[in-house]
Design a protein around this motif. Structure first.
Motif, mmCIF file in Angstrom:
data_model
loop_
_atom_site.group_PDB
_atom_site.id
_atom_site.type_symbol
_atom_site.label_atom_id
_atom_site.label_comp_id
_atom_site.label_asym_id
_atom_site.label_seq_id
_atom_site.Cartn_x
_atom_site.Cartn_y
_atom_site.Cartn_z
ATOM 1 N N VAL A 165 0.864 -1.185 0.000
ATOM 2 C CA VAL A 165 0.000 0.000 0.000
ATOM 3 C C VAL A 165 0.897 1.230 0.000
ATOM 4 N N GLY A 166 1.081 1.834 -1.168
ATOM 5 C CA GLY A 166 1.982 2.979 -1.341
ATOM 6 C C GLY A 166 2.863 2.746 -2.557
ATOM 7 N N ARG A 167 3.109 3.818 -3.335
ATOM 8 C CA ARG A 167 3.858 3.658 -4.587
ATOM 9 C C ARG A 167 4.942 4.733 -4.734
ATOM 10 N N HIS A 199 -2.805 2.288 -3.984
ATOM 11 C CA HIS A 199 -2.545 3.723 -3.762
ATOM 12 C C HIS A 199 -3.872 4.426 -3.531
ATOM 13 N N THR A 200 -3.882 5.735 -3.547
ATOM 14 C CA THR A 200 -5.112 6.457 -3.177
ATOM 15 C C THR A 200 -6.231 6.272 -4.203
ATOM 16 N N ARG A 201 -5.929 5.850 -5.417
ATOM 17 C CA ARG A 201 -6.984 5.638 -6.417
ATOM 18 C C ARG A 201 -7.421 4.179 -6.511
ATOM 19 N N THR A 202 -6.891 3.336 -5.647
ATOM 20 C CA THR A 202 -7.281 1.915 -5.660
ATOM 21 C C THR A 202 -8.752 1.777 -5.240
ATOM 22 N N CYS A 218 2.831 1.171 3.488
ATOM 23 C CA CYS A 218 3.772 2.303 3.394
ATOM 24 C C CYS A 218 3.035 3.495 2.801
ATOM 25 N N ALA A 219 1.944 3.875 3.482
ATOM 26 C CA ALA A 219 1.090 4.969 3.024
ATOM 27 C C ALA A 219 1.361 6.251 3.801
ATOM 28 N N GLY A 220 1.869 6.122 5.027
ATOM 29 C CA GLY A 220 2.047 7.317 5.852
ATOM 30 C C GLY A 220 0.701 7.856 6.331
ATOM 31 N N ARG A 221 -0.252 6.946 6.609
ATOM 32 C CA ARG A 221 -1.584 7.323 7.123
ATOM 33 C C ARG A 221 -1.853 6.494 8.372
ATOM 34 N N LEU A 222 -2.039 7.170 9.480
ATOM 35 C CA LEU A 222 -2.224 6.491 10.768
ATOM 36 C C LEU A 222 -3.335 5.428 10.695
ATOM 37 N N HIS A 223 -2.983 4.204 11.048
ATOM 38 C CA HIS A 223 -3.948 3.097 11.226
ATOM 39 C C HIS A 223 -4.869 2.890 10.029
ATOM 40 N N VAL A 224 -4.339 3.118 8.820
ATOM 41 C CA VAL A 224 -5.155 2.927 7.603
ATOM 42 C C VAL A 224 -5.471 1.445 7.384
ATOM 43 N N ILE A 225 -4.642 0.563 7.952
ATOM 44 C CA ILE A 225 -4.891 -0.880 7.840
ATOM 45 C C ILE A 225 -5.555 -1.359 9.132
ATOM 46 N N ASP A 238 4.669 -2.975 8.797
ATOM 47 C CA ASP A 238 4.230 -1.584 8.962
ATOM 48 C C ASP A 238 5.433 -0.663 8.762
ATOM 49 N N VAL A 239 5.453 0.023 7.618
ATOM 50 C CA VAL A 239 6.565 0.936 7.324
ATOM 51 C C VAL A 239 6.241 2.352 7.826
ATOM 52 N N GLY A 240 4.966 2.627 8.026
ATOM 53 C CA GLY A 240 4.518 3.999 8.303
ATOM 54 C C GLY A 240 5.104 4.592 9.573
ATOM 55 N N THR A 241 5.379 5.888 9.508
ATOM 56 C CA THR A 241 5.757 6.609 10.719
ATOM 57 C C THR A 241 4.853 7.829 10.825
HETATM 58 P P1 NAP Z 1 4.793 9.151 0.274
HETATM 59 O O1 NAP Z 1 5.796 9.596 -0.708
HETATM 60 O O2 NAP Z 1 3.875 10.144 0.900
HETATM 61 O O3 NAP Z 1 3.882 8.011 -0.437
HETATM 62 C C1 NAP Z 1 2.750 7.488 0.199
HETATM 63 C C2 NAP Z 1 2.068 6.530 -0.734
HETATM 64 O O4 NAP Z 1 0.950 5.962 -0.059
HETATM 65 C C3 NAP Z 1 1.527 7.178 -2.000
HETATM 66 O O5 NAP Z 1 1.753 6.348 -3.099
HETATM 67 C C4 NAP Z 1 0.033 7.318 -1.722
HETATM 68 O O6 NAP Z 1 -0.772 7.173 -2.884
HETATM 69 C C5 NAP Z 1 -0.229 6.135 -0.817
HETATM 70 N N1 NAP Z 1 -1.335 6.394 0.086
HETATM 71 C C6 NAP Z 1 -1.470 7.425 0.961
HETATM 72 N N2 NAP Z 1 -2.633 7.319 1.618
HETATM 73 C C7 NAP Z 1 -3.256 6.219 1.157
HETATM 74 C C8 NAP Z 1 -4.491 5.609 1.432
HETATM 75 N N3 NAP Z 1 -5.353 6.121 2.342
HETATM 76 N N4 NAP Z 1 -4.828 4.502 0.764
HETATM 77 C C9 NAP Z 1 -3.999 3.966 -0.158
HETATM 78 N N5 NAP Z 1 -2.803 4.514 -0.477
HETATM 79 C C10 NAP Z 1 -2.434 5.632 0.177
HETATM 80 O O7 NAP Z 1 5.459 8.377 1.490
HETATM 81 P P2 NAP Z 1 6.813 7.471 1.579
HETATM 82 O O8 NAP Z 1 7.998 8.347 1.521
HETATM 83 O O9 NAP Z 1 6.694 6.307 0.673
HETATM 84 O O10 NAP Z 1 6.664 6.971 3.065
HETATM 85 C C11 NAP Z 1 5.539 6.218 3.497
HETATM 86 C C12 NAP Z 1 5.541 6.104 5.006
HETATM 87 O O11 NAP Z 1 6.693 5.337 5.384
HETATM 88 C C13 NAP Z 1 5.666 7.440 5.751
HETATM 89 O O12 NAP Z 1 4.960 7.343 6.964
HETATM 90 C C14 NAP Z 1 7.148 7.544 6.029
HETATM 91 O O13 NAP Z 1 7.436 8.354 7.149
HETATM 92 C C15 NAP Z 1 7.466 6.096 6.310
HETATM 93 N N6 NAP Z 1 8.878 5.725 6.110
HETATM 94 C C16 NAP Z 1 9.454 5.018 7.098
HETATM 95 C C17 NAP Z 1 10.748 4.620 6.954
HETATM 96 C C18 NAP Z 1 11.383 3.824 8.044
HETATM 97 O O14 NAP Z 1 12.578 3.597 8.013
HETATM 98 N N7 NAP Z 1 10.604 3.339 9.007
HETATM 99 C C19 NAP Z 1 11.487 4.941 5.802
HETATM 100 C C20 NAP Z 1 10.839 5.631 4.783
HETATM 101 C C21 NAP Z 1 9.510 6.020 4.950
HETATM 102 P P3 NAP Z 1 -0.749 8.225 -4.126
HETATM 103 O O15 NAP Z 1 0.499 7.901 -4.897
HETATM 104 O O16 NAP Z 1 -1.978 7.901 -4.867
HETATM 105 O O17 NAP Z 1 -0.720 9.594 -3.501
#
Ligand code: NAP
Length: 291
Positions: A165-167, A199-202, A218-225, A238-241
């Motif tokens: 979940v995330g691209r 992703h958000t258009r799924t 890996c969406a970066g959205r609190l508790h989306v799963i 869970d990659v999200g922070t």
């Molecule tokens: P990003 O560039 O904001 O990408 C987020 C992706 O998630 C986008 O593709 C977005 O879709 C999709 N998304 C967002 N909300 C969604 C939803 N409600 N339903 C379905 N898809 C959704 O973020 P990122 O850099 O990949 O990082 C993702 C998360 O991982 C963040 O919380 C970041 O802090 C965390 N992170 C953690 C680490 C670690 O080491 N723990 C490392 C890197 C990142 P669209 O493309 O359609 O907008």
């Protein structure tokens, strides 16, 4: 039965020990230590904390680590000059430009200026191209951390349905490449999985997620799963922070632990693995550059 914990804190420590042993063997053979140069522009508190953790991790593993702190008003050309200097420095094997950069600087231009041979984050388009073609020079740190967390905990991936979940270019997209590719000597961390990227258009995210044997958020959205989106017994990473009242929380609701077979915590899951894989990449860069 609650999910088995995918413990990135413990695995990260083990893998950093493995890197430290290889660094010590290189030192005994008279080779210079792998060197990381981190570049921090401005005074973002989280970035300062990340760079401090990276510095401590590298020095603990016997690597060299230098931090270049520049003021927020640094111009793009001043930053590019520093990157050029680090590209030419034989003691530097890995260059890390801490993101985000101030808004007046073109992030892409700076990342493309890092020598691909020293691109410890694996953000350079040349390295992403090698990865997409199936013969990576480096693996991007967070996706590689996720793969190690799964494989070293015995989670089966070959032939399994993986939903990501995330691209984004730094997490979701390269992770999809690693998951779907055929493993081989030039691509040892490839996983042979069947991959869906959401992703958000799924349409109907919950139904897509329920197909997953391995679900990676890996969406970066609190508790989306939430638990209803998880196949019983699935592995969930869970990659999200996300920060809630100053505390770190993931993209996966805690109640998923009652449905999943494996679950990585936040904090203590993917985060420590990411920093470990940066260390690993810097050692690989030293091996490629110095032999
Ligand atoms: P990003 O560039 O904001 O990408 C987020 C992706 O998630 C986008 O593709 C977005 O879709 C999709 N998304 C967002 N909300 C969604 C939803 N409600 N339903 C379905 N898809 C959704 O973020 P990122 O850099 O990949 O990082 C993702 C998360 O991982 C963040 O919380 C970041 O802090 C965390 N992170 C953690 C680490 C670690 O080491 N723990 C490392 C890197 C990142 P669209 O493309 O359609 O907008």
């Amino acid at each position: 039965m609650p999910a088995i914990k995918l413990d990135g804190k413990a695995l990260g420590a083990t893998m950093r020990g493995e890197v430290a042993a290889r660094v010590a063997a290189r030192a005994a053979a008279g080779k210079r230590p792998p060197g990381l140069a981190a570049v921090l522009v401005g005074d973002d508190k989280a970035s300062q904390q990340y760079v401090k953790m990276k510095h401590e991790t590298f020095t603990a593993a016997g690597c060299a680590s230098t931090v270049h702190r520049l003021p927020a008003e640094t111009t793009q050309s001043q930053l590019l000059d520093l990157v050029a200097q680090l590209n030419a420095d034989p003691a530097v094997h890995g260059i890390l430009v801490q993101l985000p950069l101030p808004r007046h600087i073109d992030e892409g231009a700076v990342l493309r200026a890092v020598s691909p041979a020293k691109d410890a984050d694996c953000f350079h388009p040349e390295n992403l191209g090698f990865l997409a073609a199936g013969f990576p020079r480096f693996y991007p740190c967070t996706p590689h951390g996720v793969v190690q967390l799964l494989t070293r905990n015995g989670v089966p991936l070959a032939g399994k349905e993986v939903v990501i979940v995330g691209r984004s270019n730094i997490v979701g997209k390269p992770l999809a490449l690693m998951m779907m590719q055929k493993p081989g000597t030039s691509n040892p961390a490839a996983c042979d999985a069947t991959v869906t990227v959401a992703h958000t258009r799924t349409a109907d995210l919950a139904a897509v997620c329920r197909r997953a044997d391995v679900l990676i958020a890996c969406a970066g959205r609190l508790h989306v799963i939430t638990p209803d989106m998880v196949k019983p017994g699935a592995a969930v990473v869970d990659v999200g922070t996300n920060f809630v009242n100053g505390k770190l929380a993931g993209d996966v609701h805690p109640a998923v632990a009652d449905v999943a077979g494996w679950l990585s915590p936040v904090p203590g899951g993917v985060g420590p693995m990411t920093i470990t894989m940066l260390l690993y990449n810097t050692l690989s860069a030293a091996e490629l550059i110095d032999g």
